[in-house]
Motif scaffolding. Structure first.
Motif, PDB file in Angstrom:
ATOM      1  N   ALA A  81      -4.306  -5.858  -1.341  1.00  0.00           N
ATOM      2  CA  ALA A  81      -3.620  -4.589  -1.591  1.00  0.00           C
ATOM      3  C   ALA A  81      -4.144  -3.898  -2.849  1.00  0.00           C
ATOM      4  O   ALA A  81      -4.412  -2.690  -2.835  1.00  0.00           O
ATOM      5  CB  ALA A  81      -2.108  -4.817  -1.697  1.00  0.00           C
ATOM      6  N   TRP A  82      -4.283  -4.631  -3.943  1.00  0.00           N
ATOM      7  CA  TRP A  82      -4.718  -3.950  -5.171  1.00  0.00           C
ATOM      8  C   TRP A  82      -6.186  -3.566  -5.114  1.00  0.00           C
ATOM      9  O   TRP A  82      -6.598  -2.561  -5.695  1.00  0.00           O
ATOM     10  CB  TRP A  82      -4.390  -4.776  -6.410  1.00  0.00           C
ATOM     11  CG  TRP A  82      -5.168  -6.041  -6.650  1.00  0.00           C
ATOM     12  CD1 TRP A  82      -4.773  -7.307  -6.362  1.00  0.00           C
ATOM     13  CD2 TRP A  82      -6.450  -6.167  -7.285  1.00  0.00           C
ATOM     14  NE1 TRP A  82      -5.730  -8.217  -6.758  1.00  0.00           N
ATOM     15  CE2 TRP A  82      -6.760  -7.547  -7.342  1.00  0.00           C
ATOM     16  CE3 TRP A  82      -7.362  -5.251  -7.815  1.00  0.00           C
ATOM     17  CZ2 TRP A  82      -7.952  -8.027  -7.892  1.00  0.00           C
ATOM     18  CZ3 TRP A  82      -8.552  -5.724  -8.365  1.00  0.00           C
ATOM     19  CH2 TRP A  82      -8.830  -7.100  -8.395  1.00  0.00           C
ATOM     20  N   LEU A 139      -9.645   3.102  -2.875  1.00  0.00           N
ATOM     21  CA  LEU A 139      -9.176   4.394  -2.365  1.00  0.00           C
ATOM     22  C   LEU A 139      -8.990   5.411  -3.483  1.00  0.00           C
ATOM     23  O   LEU A 139      -9.231   6.612  -3.299  1.00  0.00           O
ATOM     24  CB  LEU A 139      -7.861   4.196  -1.617  1.00  0.00           C
ATOM     25  CG  LEU A 139      -7.984   3.512  -0.251  1.00  0.00           C
ATOM     26  CD1 LEU A 139      -6.639   2.975   0.195  1.00  0.00           C
ATOM     27  CD2 LEU A 139      -8.533   4.481   0.776  1.00  0.00           C
ATOM     28  N   ALA A 140      -8.560   4.936  -4.653  1.00  0.00           N
ATOM     29  CA  ALA A 140      -8.324   5.839  -5.776  1.00  0.00           C
ATOM     30  C   ALA A 140      -9.609   6.202  -6.514  1.00  0.00           C
ATOM     31  O   ALA A 140      -9.576   7.027  -7.431  1.00  0.00           O
ATOM     32  CB  ALA A 140      -7.341   5.201  -6.748  1.00  0.00           C
ATOM     33  N   TRP A 160      -0.124   5.378  -0.577  1.00  0.00           N
ATOM     34  CA  TRP A 160      -1.121   5.593   0.478  1.00  0.00           C
ATOM     35  C   TRP A 160      -0.451   5.720   1.839  1.00  0.00           C
ATOM     36  O   TRP A 160       0.622   5.168   2.074  1.00  0.00           O
ATOM     37  CB  TRP A 160      -2.131   4.444   0.492  1.00  0.00           C
ATOM     38  CG  TRP A 160      -2.849   4.309  -0.812  1.00  0.00           C
ATOM     39  CD1 TRP A 160      -2.731   3.295  -1.710  1.00  0.00           C
ATOM     40  CD2 TRP A 160      -3.783   5.232  -1.369  1.00  0.00           C
ATOM     41  NE1 TRP A 160      -3.526   3.533  -2.804  1.00  0.00           N
ATOM     42  CE2 TRP A 160      -4.178   4.717  -2.626  1.00  0.00           C
ATOM     43  CE3 TRP A 160      -4.313   6.448  -0.950  1.00  0.00           C
ATOM     44  CZ2 TRP A 160      -5.086   5.374  -3.449  1.00  0.00           C
ATOM     45  CZ3 TRP A 160      -5.212   7.100  -1.770  1.00  0.00           C
ATOM     46  CH2 TRP A 160      -5.600   6.568  -3.004  1.00  0.00           C
ATOM     47  N   ARG A 162       3.792   1.587  -1.302  1.00  0.00           N
ATOM     48  CA  ARG A 162       4.378   1.762  -2.631  1.00  0.00           C
ATOM     49  C   ARG A 162       3.376   2.346  -3.618  1.00  0.00           C
ATOM     50  O   ARG A 162       3.769   2.900  -4.648  1.00  0.00           O
ATOM     51  CB  ARG A 162       4.906   0.413  -3.136  1.00  0.00           C
ATOM     52  CG  ARG A 162       6.180  -0.018  -2.434  1.00  0.00           C
ATOM     53  CD  ARG A 162       6.585  -1.427  -2.770  1.00  0.00           C
ATOM     54  NE  ARG A 162       6.699  -1.652  -4.199  1.00  0.00           N
ATOM     55  CZ  ARG A 162       7.551  -2.530  -4.745  1.00  0.00           C
ATOM     56  NH1 ARG A 162       8.356  -3.234  -3.961  1.00  0.00           N
ATOM     57  NH2 ARG A 162       7.584  -2.724  -6.040  1.00  0.00           N
ATOM     58  N   GLN A 163       2.084   2.210  -3.313  1.00  0.00           N
ATOM     59  CA  GLN A 163       1.051   2.829  -4.133  1.00  0.00           C
ATOM     60  C   GLN A 163       0.811   4.288  -3.742  1.00  0.00           C
ATOM     61  O   GLN A 163      -0.013   4.973  -4.367  1.00  0.00           O
ATOM     62  CB  GLN A 163      -0.263   2.049  -4.003  1.00  0.00           C
ATOM     63  CG  GLN A 163      -0.209   0.639  -4.564  1.00  0.00           C
ATOM     64  CD  GLN A 163      -0.108   0.596  -6.073  1.00  0.00           C
ATOM     65  OE1 GLN A 163      -0.427   1.573  -6.745  1.00  0.00           O
ATOM     66  NE2 GLN A 163       0.339  -0.517  -6.620  1.00  0.00           N
ATOM     67  N   ASP A 178      -6.335  -0.402  -3.098  1.00  0.00           N
ATOM     68  CA  ASP A 178      -5.782   0.682  -3.901  1.00  0.00           C
ATOM     69  C   ASP A 178      -6.831   1.238  -4.862  1.00  0.00           C
ATOM     70  O   ASP A 178      -7.003   2.457  -4.971  1.00  0.00           O
ATOM     71  CB  ASP A 178      -4.564   0.175  -4.674  1.00  0.00           C
ATOM     72  CG  ASP A 178      -4.008   1.207  -5.631  1.00  0.00           C
ATOM     73  OD1 ASP A 178      -3.684   2.320  -5.180  1.00  0.00           O
ATOM     74  OD2 ASP A 178      -3.913   0.903  -6.839  1.00  0.00           O
ATOM     75  N   LEU A 179      -7.554   0.348  -5.550  1.00  0.00           N
ATOM     76  CA  LEU A 179      -8.554   0.820  -6.515  1.00  0.00           C
ATOM     77  C   LEU A 179      -9.718   1.518  -5.826  1.00  0.00           C
ATOM     78  O   LEU A 179     -10.238   2.522  -6.326  1.00  0.00           O
ATOM     79  CB  LEU A 179      -9.070  -0.348  -7.353  1.00  0.00           C
ATOM     80  CG  LEU A 179      -8.076  -1.009  -8.310  1.00  0.00           C
ATOM     81  CD1 LEU A 179      -8.803  -1.980  -9.224  1.00  0.00           C
ATOM     82  CD2 LEU A 179      -7.325   0.017  -9.138  1.00  0.00           C
ATOM     83  N   LEU A 207       0.826  -1.204   0.000  1.00  0.00           N
ATOM     84  CA  LEU A 207       0.000   0.000   0.000  1.00  0.00           C
ATOM     85  C   LEU A 207       0.862   1.256   0.000  1.00  0.00           C
ATOM     86  O   LEU A 207       0.551   2.245  -0.669  1.00  0.00           O
ATOM     87  CB  LEU A 207      -0.938  -0.007   1.193  1.00  0.00           C
ATOM     88  CG  LEU A 207      -2.028  -1.083   1.178  1.00  0.00           C
ATOM     89  CD1 LEU A 207      -2.716  -1.177   2.533  1.00  0.00           C
ATOM     90  CD2 LEU A 207      -3.052  -0.808   0.076  1.00  0.00           C
ATOM     91  N   GLN A 262       9.410   3.669   3.050  1.00  0.00           N
ATOM     92  CA  GLN A 262       8.176   4.229   2.500  1.00  0.00           C
ATOM     93  C   GLN A 262       7.773   5.445   3.323  1.00  0.00           C
ATOM     94  O   GLN A 262       7.416   5.315   4.495  1.00  0.00           O
ATOM     95  CB  GLN A 262       7.062   3.183   2.521  1.00  0.00           C
ATOM     96  CG  GLN A 262       7.330   1.966   1.669  1.00  0.00           C
ATOM     97  CD  GLN A 262       7.523   2.320   0.206  1.00  0.00           C
ATOM     98  OE1 GLN A 262       6.806   3.142  -0.352  1.00  0.00           O
ATOM     99  NE2 GLN A 262       8.510   1.691  -0.413  1.00  0.00           N
ATOM    100  N   GLY A 277       1.827  -4.977 -11.666  1.00  0.00           N
ATOM    101  CA  GLY A 277       0.598  -4.204 -11.737  1.00  0.00           C
ATOM    102  C   GLY A 277      -0.346  -4.775 -12.773  1.00  0.00           C
ATOM    103  O   GLY A 277      -0.380  -5.986 -13.018  1.00  0.00           O
TER     104      GLY A 277
END
Length: 531
Positions: free
Chosen positions: A318-319, A325-326, A22, A19-20, A322-323, A17, A116, A428
């Motif tokens: 995690a992915w 939250l984005a 957040w 690294r994305q 990420d989606l 997370l 991070q 990714g």
């Protein structure tokens, strides 16, 4: 996000997370890292997950690749021979089975997390409550009412509060987050006590086979690698073993003596009695609280899938976080986390329990019958290590039988060099085409109309083409064989390395991206069954 628990699963999730981009707060109730080995095994998929987190290349030199796992009876007769086949490539490009020292992994994860800027780890913080609902003021730009307050007791009794949009409990088998979320746990009715002993011989030797399971009714015993220069032993507690004595160092040395290990030639690094169990949550999420790793599942160690399952949890979650939250997907995407992971973990638990039933036979007559049944299996030769089943219902191309398979990671050429696929593409979201230069369907980038190309780029998606003379080449011919087996020329790979779907011919890439967009908008996310 708030990640509760700084074990390998929590640290990996925080790292992915972070690294994305957040902001992640990790709260760990222990004041310092545990620093002692627990898990000792990684399968090829777990190694690939750590590779994509930037960890595995540093860990690999500190590991020991398993050649085979021999199950034998007290007389030495082989009952089952599982072949690690270290020279045979797996779909992930890593050995089928790797043995390691857990403190090495945790150190590398902690170092990576420390780099991070958006991730902070707070040791000595014991979570006592979570409060959902309206919270005054924004949380990282999120409107009030869309967050959770995590309340913890910090060092010296100081109170701490962390406000986050999502809270993920990676806090072990007695998870506070699981309890606070009210998530039920199904007991799969396996329980046995074992003495776990980690030892470092003064003169390290290569064991062959590297891993051994002794199915002896007088004392079922496991003897496996604990990483280079270390051995892990597990001794089953028998009905006559005194509870107050069984976990002592004296008992550990007594049981190690038949293996020619004594205080004179080895160091006892750890000895502890563990109760092996088999449990699995019915739900993985309630509101803004989720669980992963041992907080979601526990299983006997006989298949070496406990930590591997937790690492898969982190990679899957995690992915999806990420989606969400984005703003690329609705919160309902997180429901697919449980629906995808539940069948895989249930299968790992069932397999581990069945292995335990073979090992833990204490009646001599029943053990003799078992030996007669299994000896012909071993005589037939080594068996390959089984791969876990594909994930359950979730974010997949509807009707595609290839969806849910792991994407092949074989060496590829890039500008004249050889690299692993995930390193060459950056991982990714990846569209990968295969074929001759300019062939239909082989160039995903040229197949996307402008609107889909913009959406794909906003998702972070990238397009690659394997061609004989291009920058990305099929160095070993493995991809030609793989795509031939799929009978497709284009695949869409998710960030957790699973195939979202496959397609062929003109419009293949466009069809895949359009289907993914529909799925992430909630049109195709219909979890089925448990989770």
């Amino acid at each position: 996000m708030a990640v509760i628990g700084a074990g390998p699963v929590g640290l990996l999730l925080a790292l992915l997370l972070g690294r994305q981009g957040w902001q992640v707060e990790v709260l760990e109730r222990q004041a310092t890292g545990y620093g002692r080995p627990r898990a000792v095994h990684l399968d090829h998929e777990a190694a690939r997950i750590l590779q994509n987190a930037g960890i595995m290349d540093d860990l690999a030199p500190q590991t020991e690749v398993m050649d085979s796992y021999l199950w034998r009876n007290a007389a030495g007769t082989a009952l089952l021979w599982l072949n690690g086949a270290p020279d045979v490539p797996t779909v992930s490009g890593w050995p089928a089975s790797t043995m390691f020292h857990q403190p090495d992994l945790e150190r590398l994860l902690a170092e990576a997390v420390s780099r991070q800027p958006g991730v902070r780890v707070r040791m000595g913080h014991d979570v006592r409550d979570v409060v959902a609902g309206p919270v005054s003021g924004p949380v990282n730009g999120t409107a009030a009412g869309e967050s959770v307050s995590v309340q913890a007791d910090g060092p010296g009794g100081a109170r701490a509060e962390v406000r986050a949009r999502w809270v993920i409990g990676c806090d072990g088998a007695d998870s506070r987050i699981r309890q606070l979320a009210g998530l039920d746990v199904a007991d799969h009715h396996y329980q046995a006590q074992w003495l776990i002993v980690d030892v470092r011989p003064a003169e390290p030797a290569r064991w062959s086979p590297l891993n051994i399971q002794v199915c002896d009714p007088a004392r079922p015993t496991t003897a496996v690698s604990g990483g280079p220069g270390r051995r892990r032993f597990e001794f089953m507690r028998l009905p006559g073993d005194a509870e107050d004595d069984f976990g002592s160092a004296a008992t550990a040395w007594r049981l190690l003596e038949p293996w020619d290990l004594t205080p004179a030639n080895a160091v006892l690094e750890r000895h502890a009695v563990y109760t092996f169990g088999a449990r699995l949550v019915d739900q993985w999420r309630r509101g803004r609280l989720l669980v992963a790793g041992d907080a979601a599942h526990q299983m006997p160690p006989f298949a070496g899938q406990g930590l591997c399952s937790g690492l898969r949890d982190a990679a899957s979650l995690a992915w999806k976080l990420d989606l969400v939250l984005a703003g690329h997907a609705p919160e309902t995407l997180l429901d697919s986390y449980g629906s995808e992971r539940w069948p895989q973990v249930r299968a790992a638990i069932d397999f581990s329990v069945e292995l335990g039933k073979i090992i833990c036979v204490l009646d001599p007559a029943a053990a003799a019958t078992r030996d007669r049944d299994f000896a012909p299996i071993a005589e037939a030769g080594p068996m390959p290590l089984p791969d876990p089943p594909p994930p359950g219902p979730g974010v997949w191309l509807p009707g595609d039988p290839q969806a849910g398979q792991l994407a092949l990671q074989a060496p590829v050429g890039q500008d004249g060099s050889r690299a692993r696929l995930d390193d060459a593409t950056g991982g990714g979201w990846v569209l990968l085409g295969h074929g001759a230069e300019g062939s239909a369907g082989a160039d995903p980038a040229g197949d996307l109309p402008a609107d889909l190309a913009r959406w794909w780029a906003a998702l972070g998606g990238r397009c690659f083409q394997l061609t004989p003379a291009g920058p990305l080449q099929d160095s070993t011919g493995a991809y030609g064989r793989w795509f031939g087996t799929l009978e497709r020329d284009t695949v869409l790979i998710r960030p957790d390395s699973y195939l979202f779907g496959t397609a062929a011919g003109p419009g293949a890439a466009a069809g895949l991206v359009d289907a993914l967009r529909s799925a992430l908008e909630g049109e195709a996310i219909v979890p089925i069954g448990r989770g």
